[in-house]
Motif scaffolding. Structure first.
Motif, PDB file in Angstrom:
ATOM      1  N   GLY A  84      83.548  55.311 -44.693  1.00  0.00           N
ATOM      2  CA  GLY A  84      82.660  56.460 -44.508  1.00  0.00           C
ATOM      3  C   GLY A  84      83.396  57.700 -44.034  1.00  0.00           C
ATOM      4  O   GLY A  84      83.150  58.808 -44.524  1.00  0.00           O
ATOM      5  N   ALA A  85      84.300  57.517 -43.085  1.00  0.00           N
ATOM      6  CA  ALA A  85      85.063  58.657 -42.567  1.00  0.00           C
ATOM      7  C   ALA A  85      85.978  59.242 -43.636  1.00  0.00           C
ATOM      8  O   ALA A  85      86.109  60.467 -43.745  1.00  0.00           O
ATOM      9  CB  ALA A  85      85.878  58.234 -41.352  1.00  0.00           C
ATOM     10  N   LEU A  88      83.848  61.231 -46.019  1.00  0.00           N
ATOM     11  CA  LEU A  88      83.428  62.465 -45.359  1.00  0.00           C
ATOM     12  C   LEU A  88      84.579  63.467 -45.258  1.00  0.00           C
ATOM     13  O   LEU A  88      84.429  64.641 -45.616  1.00  0.00           O
ATOM     14  CB  LEU A  88      82.879  62.153 -43.966  1.00  0.00           C
ATOM     15  CG  LEU A  88      82.387  63.346 -43.163  1.00  0.00           C
ATOM     16  CD1 LEU A  88      81.093  63.870 -43.762  1.00  0.00           C
ATOM     17  CD2 LEU A  88      82.194  62.962 -41.721  1.00  0.00           C
ATOM     18  N   VAL A  89      85.715  63.016 -44.788  1.00  0.00           N
ATOM     19  CA  VAL A  89      86.858  63.917 -44.605  1.00  0.00           C
ATOM     20  C   VAL A  89      87.353  64.459 -45.939  1.00  0.00           C
ATOM     21  O   VAL A  89      87.599  65.658 -46.076  1.00  0.00           O
ATOM     22  CB  VAL A  89      87.998  63.202 -43.842  1.00  0.00           C
ATOM     23  CG1 VAL A  89      89.286  63.992 -43.898  1.00  0.00           C
ATOM     24  CG2 VAL A  89      87.591  62.962 -42.405  1.00  0.00           C
ATOM     25  N   GLY A  91      85.709  64.775 -48.660  1.00  0.00           N
ATOM     26  CA  GLY A  91      84.700  65.600 -49.308  1.00  0.00           C
ATOM     27  C   GLY A  91      84.444  66.923 -48.618  1.00  0.00           C
ATOM     28  O   GLY A  91      84.114  67.917 -49.248  1.00  0.00           O
ATOM     29  N   VAL A  92      84.599  66.966 -47.313  1.00  0.00           N
ATOM     30  CA  VAL A  92      84.220  68.150 -46.539  1.00  0.00           C
ATOM     31  C   VAL A  92      85.413  69.043 -46.220  1.00  0.00           C
ATOM     32  O   VAL A  92      85.367  70.250 -46.432  1.00  0.00           O
ATOM     33  CB  VAL A  92      83.506  67.733 -45.230  1.00  0.00           C
ATOM     34  CG1 VAL A  92      83.248  68.926 -44.347  1.00  0.00           C
ATOM     35  CG2 VAL A  92      82.206  67.015 -45.553  1.00  0.00           C
TER      36      VAL A  92
END
Length: 127
Positions: A84-85, A88-89, A91-92
């Motif tokens: 998940g991290a 997230l990282v 993608g963001v």
């Protein structure tokens, strides 16, 4: 037992800090994009691996069946959080993703090997 785990956690943190200094020195010569991506990956992998020391400190090591169950469940949960991290990282945050991914894999392997060595020593001192 908590004191023994804390002692090995400090040793784990010390070895990780030395590796972090080497990474920073290498990053100074390569460039800022490399340094930001690698430091982010390194700190993220340290956070996930170091969190397992809290699990080990709060588990009774005498009950082997319970210890293994909790330890492997924590590894599974940690793996899900890592996936998940990473999603997230990647993608963001906008930095060099190849440097980040390769650095994360290398630093995660480094931290996991260190964790295994220190956990083995913790379990040996418990006998």
């Amino acid at each position: 037992m908590v004191q023994v785990v804390k002692s090995y956690f400090y040793k784990f943190t010390r070895s990780s800090a030395i590796a972090l200094l080497v990474l920073i020195l290498a990053g100074v010569f390569v460039g800022d994009d490399f340094l930001v991506a690698c430091l982010s990956a390194y700190l993220l992998s340290f956070l996930f691996v170091a969190s397992n020391f809290a699990v080990v400190a709060n588990v009774d090591l005498d009950d082997h069946r319970r210890f293994y169950r909790i330890f492997f469940i924590s590894i599974g949960v940690r793996f899900l959080f890592i996936i998940g991290a990473l999603i997230l990282v990647l993608g963001v945050i906008k930095f060099h993703q190849i440097f980040f991914t390769v650095s994360f894999i290398i630093s995660y392997i480094f931290h996991s090997i260190s964790e295994i060595i220190f956990l083995n020593k913790i379990l040996e001192t418990d006998i």
